[in-house]
Enzyme design. Sequence first.
Site, PDB file in Angstrom:
ATOM      1  N   LEU A 130       0.848  -1.186  -0.010  1.00 24.95           N
ATOM      2  CA  LEU A 130       0.036   0.145   0.016  1.00 24.95           C
ATOM      3  C   LEU A 130       0.973   1.430   0.128  1.00 24.95           C
ATOM      4  O   LEU A 130       1.853   1.207   0.487  1.00 24.95           O
ATOM      5  CB  LEU A 130      -0.947   0.030   1.193  1.00 24.95           C
ATOM      6  CG  LEU A 130      -1.973  -1.078   1.279  1.00 24.95           C
ATOM      7  CD1 LEU A 130      -2.572  -0.997   2.708  1.00 24.95           C
ATOM      8  CD2 LEU A 130      -3.006  -1.015   0.338  1.00 24.95           C
ATOM      9  N   ASP A 131       0.512   2.136  -0.778  1.00 31.62           N
ATOM     10  CA  ASP A 131       1.124   3.588  -0.740  1.00 31.62           C
ATOM     11  C   ASP A 131       1.347   4.037   0.702  1.00 31.62           C
ATOM     12  O   ASP A 131       0.586   3.637   1.896  1.00 31.62           O
ATOM     13  CB  ASP A 131       0.336   4.624  -1.387  1.00 31.62           C
ATOM     14  CG  ASP A 131       0.370   4.062  -3.026  1.00 31.62           C
ATOM     15  OD1 ASP A 131       1.158   3.414  -3.645  1.00 31.62           O
ATOM     16  OD2 ASP A 131      -0.470   4.813  -3.609  1.00 31.62           O
ATOM     17  N   LYS A 132       2.426   4.728   1.040  1.00 34.00           N
ATOM     18  CA  LYS A 132       3.045   5.019   2.446  1.00 34.00           C
ATOM     19  C   LYS A 132       1.579   5.981   3.115  1.00 34.00           C
ATOM     20  O   LYS A 132       1.068   6.071   3.999  1.00 34.00           O
ATOM     21  CB  LYS A 132       3.881   6.247   2.226  1.00 34.00           C
ATOM     22  CG  LYS A 132       4.220   7.038   3.633  1.00 34.00           C
ATOM     23  CD  LYS A 132       5.419   7.846   3.402  1.00 34.00           C
ATOM     24  CE  LYS A 132       5.897   8.524   4.806  1.00 34.00           C
ATOM     25  NZ  LYS A 132       6.967   9.253   4.618  1.00 34.00           N
ATOM     26  N   THR A 134      -1.565   5.809   2.244  1.00 31.70           N
ATOM     27  CA  THR A 134      -3.011   4.863   2.462  1.00 31.70           C
ATOM     28  C   THR A 134      -3.027   3.972   3.323  1.00 31.70           C
ATOM     29  O   THR A 134      -1.960   3.571   3.736  1.00 31.70           O
ATOM     30  CB  THR A 134      -3.143   3.910   0.939  1.00 31.70           C
ATOM     31  OG1 THR A 134      -2.788   5.083  -0.277  1.00 31.70           O
ATOM     32  CG2 THR A 134      -4.375   3.286   0.914  1.00 31.70           C
ATOM     33  N   ARG A 230      -5.448   6.374  -7.380  1.00 30.74           N
ATOM     34  CA  ARG A 230      -5.073   8.073  -7.515  1.00 30.74           C
ATOM     35  C   ARG A 230      -4.796   8.612  -8.687  1.00 30.74           C
ATOM     36  O   ARG A 230      -5.463   9.823  -8.983  1.00 30.74           O
ATOM     37  CB  ARG A 230      -3.891   8.205  -6.433  1.00 30.74           C
ATOM     38  CG  ARG A 230      -3.764   7.625  -5.034  1.00 30.74           C
ATOM     39  CD  ARG A 230      -2.572   7.553  -4.421  1.00 30.74           C
ATOM     40  NE  ARG A 230      -1.924   8.868  -4.258  1.00 30.74           N
ATOM     41  CZ  ARG A 230      -0.631   9.061  -3.586  1.00 30.74           C
ATOM     42  NH1 ARG A 230       0.002   7.757  -3.126  1.00 30.74           N
ATOM     43  NH2 ARG A 230      -0.175  10.077  -3.691  1.00 30.74           N
TER      44      ARG A 230
END
Length: 281
Positions: A130-132, A134, A230
């Site tokens: 997961l993105d930082k 998120t 995104r």
Amino acid sequence: MDFTITLPKNQKTMTIRDLFEKEWLVPRKVRHFLRTRKDVQLNGTVAMFHQEVQAGDTISLHLEESDYTFQEVVFGDASLVDVLYEDEHLIVVNKPYGIKTHPNQPDEDDTMFNHLAAYLNDRPYVVHRLDKETSGALLFAKNPFVLPILGRLLEEKQIYRRYQAIVHGRLTKDQTIRQKIGRDRHDRRKRVVDPKNGQMAITHVTVEKINERTTNITCVLETGRTHQIRVHLAHLGFPIVGDPLYQNKPAKRLMLHASEMHLVHPFTKEKMIFTAKPSLW
């Protein structure tokens, strides 16, 4: 590492060789070690790889640390680990926003990977990321034996992930976004819709609530490109609230949350659903 696995009710009859190679994806080198060391037992008796197995059988195996290649891991803070599910093979955690999934440098100690290593007192294995920015449900393997099976489930789209998001603007209808995504040539941190050179990305969007200036939506991914949700939503003209890369209105955080994960357990074949709370609305 010692494992004992009881084959599930829907297990097809096959040889141990085929089970290890085709279903459990055990690397050839490791299969060789198991066979030559006689480290596999079937129902309590040393097994030959040509023997057949069926539903209800119990397979026990012993793996040496040297069977797999390991890298050093720096322990983080175990108190930051919020466990949604855990057994001897896999663990699902609720990742806070603002923490990276895994380190990019050997000396990093403040990612979810590092914190989970401290919790487990052992090395975890990254299945997806997961993105930082998120938050939400994040799956790790607890041993290298199960890692390739989870990787195949992810590749074959058998791990279902649902995301909550709040976007700027009033998005009025459900839709499926099919746009290729590639790297931004001007900013290495970013991705862009790139119809010519990008990789196909598919995001299913469902409208949950239309607010005065924002919309609550849920998203389901068919593909797993970097920053996919995104980029797709920003390209559509509805960037996610708080996105530091794809919109310029300040907010306390990126309003994107991996709220739900479904998967079938690699060994028990049990259907499992994990919910990461709190939700965004």
